[in-house]
Design a protein around this motif. Structure first.
Motif, mmCIF file in Angstrom:
data_model
loop_
_atom_site.group_PDB
_atom_site.id
_atom_site.type_symbol
_atom_site.label_atom_id
_atom_site.label_comp_id
_atom_site.label_asym_id
_atom_site.label_seq_id
_atom_site.Cartn_x
_atom_site.Cartn_y
_atom_site.Cartn_z
ATOM 1 N N PRO A 1 10.695 4.206 -9.097
ATOM 2 C CA PRO A 1 10.262 3.097 -9.959
ATOM 3 C C PRO A 1 8.789 2.722 -9.818
ATOM 4 C CG PRO A 1 12.418 2.632 -9.052
ATOM 5 C CD PRO A 1 11.915 3.882 -8.368
ATOM 6 N N ASP A 2 8.240 2.803 -8.605
ATOM 7 C CA ASP A 2 6.833 2.481 -8.404
ATOM 8 C C ASP A 2 5.945 3.410 -9.231
ATOM 9 O OD1 ASP A 2 4.599 1.145 -7.037
ATOM 10 O OD2 ASP A 2 4.362 3.023 -5.932
ATOM 11 N N GLU A 3 6.302 4.690 -9.312
ATOM 12 C CA GLU A 3 5.515 5.650 -10.084
ATOM 13 C C GLU A 3 5.680 5.438 -11.589
ATOM 14 O OE1 GLU A 3 7.177 9.157 -8.363
ATOM 15 O OE2 GLU A 3 5.533 9.371 -6.933
ATOM 16 N N VAL A 4 6.833 4.886 -12.012
ATOM 17 C CA VAL A 4 7.037 4.578 -13.426
ATOM 18 C C VAL A 4 6.162 3.391 -13.823
ATOM 19 C CG1 VAL A 4 8.707 3.774 -15.153
ATOM 20 C CG2 VAL A 4 9.393 5.480 -13.451
ATOM 21 N N ILE A 5 6.184 2.354 -13.009
ATOM 22 C CA ILE A 5 5.436 1.139 -13.319
ATOM 23 C C ILE A 5 3.936 1.355 -13.182
ATOM 24 C CG2 ILE A 5 5.004 -1.249 -12.578
ATOM 25 C CD1 ILE A 5 7.983 -1.389 -11.801
ATOM 26 N N PHE A 6 3.532 2.059 -12.123
ATOM 27 C CA PHE A 6 2.111 2.240 -11.827
ATOM 28 C C PHE A 6 1.748 3.722 -11.891
ATOM 29 C CE2 PHE A 6 3.436 -1.432 -9.071
ATOM 30 C CZ PHE A 6 2.900 -2.427 -9.874
ATOM 31 N N SER A 7 1.075 4.120 -12.949
ATOM 32 C CA SER A 7 0.644 5.504 -13.098
ATOM 33 C C SER A 7 -0.384 5.846 -12.021
ATOM 34 C CB SER A 7 0.030 5.718 -14.485
ATOM 35 O OG SER A 7 -1.208 5.011 -14.571
ATOM 36 N N VAL A 8 -0.756 7.107 -11.932
ATOM 37 C CA VAL A 8 -1.773 7.539 -10.979
ATOM 38 C C VAL A 8 -3.069 6.759 -11.202
ATOM 39 C CG1 VAL A 8 -3.204 9.493 -10.262
ATOM 40 C CG2 VAL A 8 -0.762 9.836 -10.690
ATOM 41 N N ALA A 9 -3.463 6.599 -12.455
ATOM 42 C CA ALA A 9 -4.698 5.868 -12.760
ATOM 43 C C ALA A 9 -4.591 4.394 -12.365
ATOM 44 C CB ALA A 9 -5.021 5.994 -14.246
ATOM 45 N N VAL A 10 -3.423 3.797 -12.582
ATOM 46 C CA VAL A 10 -3.235 2.392 -12.205
ATOM 47 C C VAL A 10 -3.288 2.242 -10.690
ATOM 48 C CG1 VAL A 10 -1.574 0.478 -12.178
ATOM 49 C CG2 VAL A 10 -1.951 1.785 -14.292
ATOM 50 N N ARG A 11 -2.613 3.141 -9.981
ATOM 51 C CA ARG A 11 -2.635 3.076 -8.508
ATOM 52 C C ARG A 11 -4.064 3.254 -7.984
ATOM 53 N NH1 ARG A 11 2.065 6.141 -9.308
ATOM 54 N NH2 ARG A 11 1.134 8.013 -8.443
ATOM 55 N N ALA A 12 -4.856 4.104 -8.631
ATOM 56 C CA ALA A 12 -6.258 4.286 -8.224
ATOM 57 C C ALA A 12 -7.047 2.994 -8.437
ATOM 58 C CB ALA A 12 -6.888 5.440 -8.998
ATOM 59 N N GLU A 13 -6.838 2.330 -9.555
ATOM 60 C CA GLU A 13 -7.520 1.057 -9.816
ATOM 61 C C GLU A 13 -7.085 -0.001 -8.800
ATOM 62 O OE1 GLU A 13 -9.995 0.081 -11.904
ATOM 63 O OE2 GLU A 13 -10.207 2.178 -12.482
ATOM 64 N N GLN A 14 -5.788 -0.035 -8.488
ATOM 65 C CA GLN A 14 -5.305 -0.988 -7.486
ATOM 66 C C GLN A 14 -5.975 -0.728 -6.141
ATOM 67 O OE1 GLN A 14 -1.091 -0.238 -7.775
ATOM 68 N NE2 GLN A 14 -0.770 -1.937 -9.197
ATOM 69 N N ALA A 15 -6.091 0.530 -5.761
ATOM 70 C CA ALA A 15 -6.732 0.876 -4.494
ATOM 71 C C ALA A 15 -8.208 0.469 -4.513
ATOM 72 C CB ALA A 15 -6.596 2.369 -4.222
ATOM 73 N N CYS A 16 -8.866 0.706 -5.606
ATOM 74 C CA CYS A 16 -10.285 0.365 -5.747
ATOM 75 C C CYS A 16 -10.522 -1.141 -5.640
ATOM 76 C CB CYS A 16 -10.782 0.894 -7.087
ATOM 77 S SG CYS A 16 -12.515 0.590 -7.421
ATOM 78 N N HIS A 17 -9.575 -1.926 -6.130
ATOM 79 C CA HIS A 17 -9.751 -3.376 -6.176
ATOM 80 C C HIS A 17 -8.961 -4.128 -5.108
ATOM 81 C CE1 HIS A 17 -12.134 -3.103 -9.806
ATOM 82 N NE2 HIS A 17 -11.246 -2.232 -10.267
ATOM 83 N N GLY A 18 -8.290 -3.374 -4.216
ATOM 84 C CA GLY A 18 -7.664 -4.002 -3.055
ATOM 85 C C GLY A 18 -6.244 -4.506 -3.203
ATOM 86 N N SER A 19 -5.556 -4.186 -4.285
ATOM 87 C CA SER A 19 -4.174 -4.674 -4.418
ATOM 88 C C SER A 19 -3.121 -3.595 -4.195
ATOM 89 C CB SER A 19 -3.961 -5.315 -5.793
ATOM 90 O OG SER A 19 -4.086 -4.350 -6.820
ATOM 91 N N ARG A 20 -3.526 -2.345 -3.996
ATOM 92 C CA ARG A 20 -2.554 -1.253 -3.886
ATOM 93 C C ARG A 20 -1.622 -1.423 -2.690
ATOM 94 N NH1 ARG A 20 0.938 0.812 -6.304
ATOM 95 N NH2 ARG A 20 2.035 2.303 -5.054
ATOM 96 N N GLU A 21 -2.148 -1.816 -1.544
ATOM 97 C CA GLU A 21 -1.304 -1.953 -0.357
ATOM 98 C C GLU A 21 -0.176 -2.947 -0.579
ATOM 99 O OE1 GLU A 21 -3.065 -2.433 3.498
ATOM 100 O OE2 GLU A 21 -4.702 -1.063 2.989
#
Length: 173
Positions: free
Chosen positions: A3-23
């Motif tokens: 489900p995490d991969e459905v909700i958050f695509s690779v590009a979304v996860r990269a943006e989250q990591a860049c902006h500090g919310s991925r963890e």
């Protein structure tokens, strides 16, 4: 796909990591927060709705969101990962999109209680008489042409911040 991969695509996860919310989202995913199987609470919430928003997209990615409504319970939960509802809209935009791209999204709001449920999945259109009978509702006078069957791939309760507290209006008699 989890489900995490459905909700958050690779590009979304990269943006989250860049902006500090991925963890934070990775922890929520690891704790099972983004589910595939509907919970009893989600099933009850879905069954109480008299309104929903269905998002689809054409094969080339042109998005469209259309309101769906009916009496409470017009969305029928068939099992822990399948929802169906009657379809009779004359624009045929959603049906056209689903004929070429089954990716879809249901957005359910409870304005009075500031709750929203996001469901990501795949949908298809059917004319199966047995299924049409299951989505038929004696309280609804509209003509059912088809049913949309939505398979849940991931769902999540969304933050209630900024949901306006709207209450249903009294219906004129």
């Amino acid at each position: 796909m989890n489900p995490d991969e459905v909700i958050f695509s690779v590009a979304v996860r990269a943006e989250q990591a860049c902006h500090g919310s991925r963890e934070a989202y990775a922890r929520r995913a690891a704790a099972g927060r983004f589910a595939h199987e509907l919970s009893a609470d989600a099933i009850a919430f879905i069954g109480e709705r008299n309104s929903a928003y269905l998002a689809t997209a054409s094969a080339d990615g042109q998005p469209y969101v259309q309101h769906r409504g009916g009496p409470p319970g017009f969305l029928k939960v068939l099992n822990g990962h399948t929802i169906a509802f009657a379809e009779g809209n004359k624009q045929y935009i959603s049906i056209g999109h689903l004929s070429e791209n089954e990716r879809s999204f249901l957005f359910l709001m409870d304005y009075a209680n500031a709750r929203r449920l996001k469901l990501q999945g795949r949908a298809r259109v059917t004319n199966d008489p047995v299924l049409l009978g299951r989505v038929d509702d004696a309280a609804y006078s509209g003509r059912i042409e088809h049913a949309i069957v939505f398979t849940v791939l991931a769902w999540d309760w969304n933050c209630s911040q900024h949901i306006p507290r709207l209450v249903p209006a009294e219906r004129a008699r």
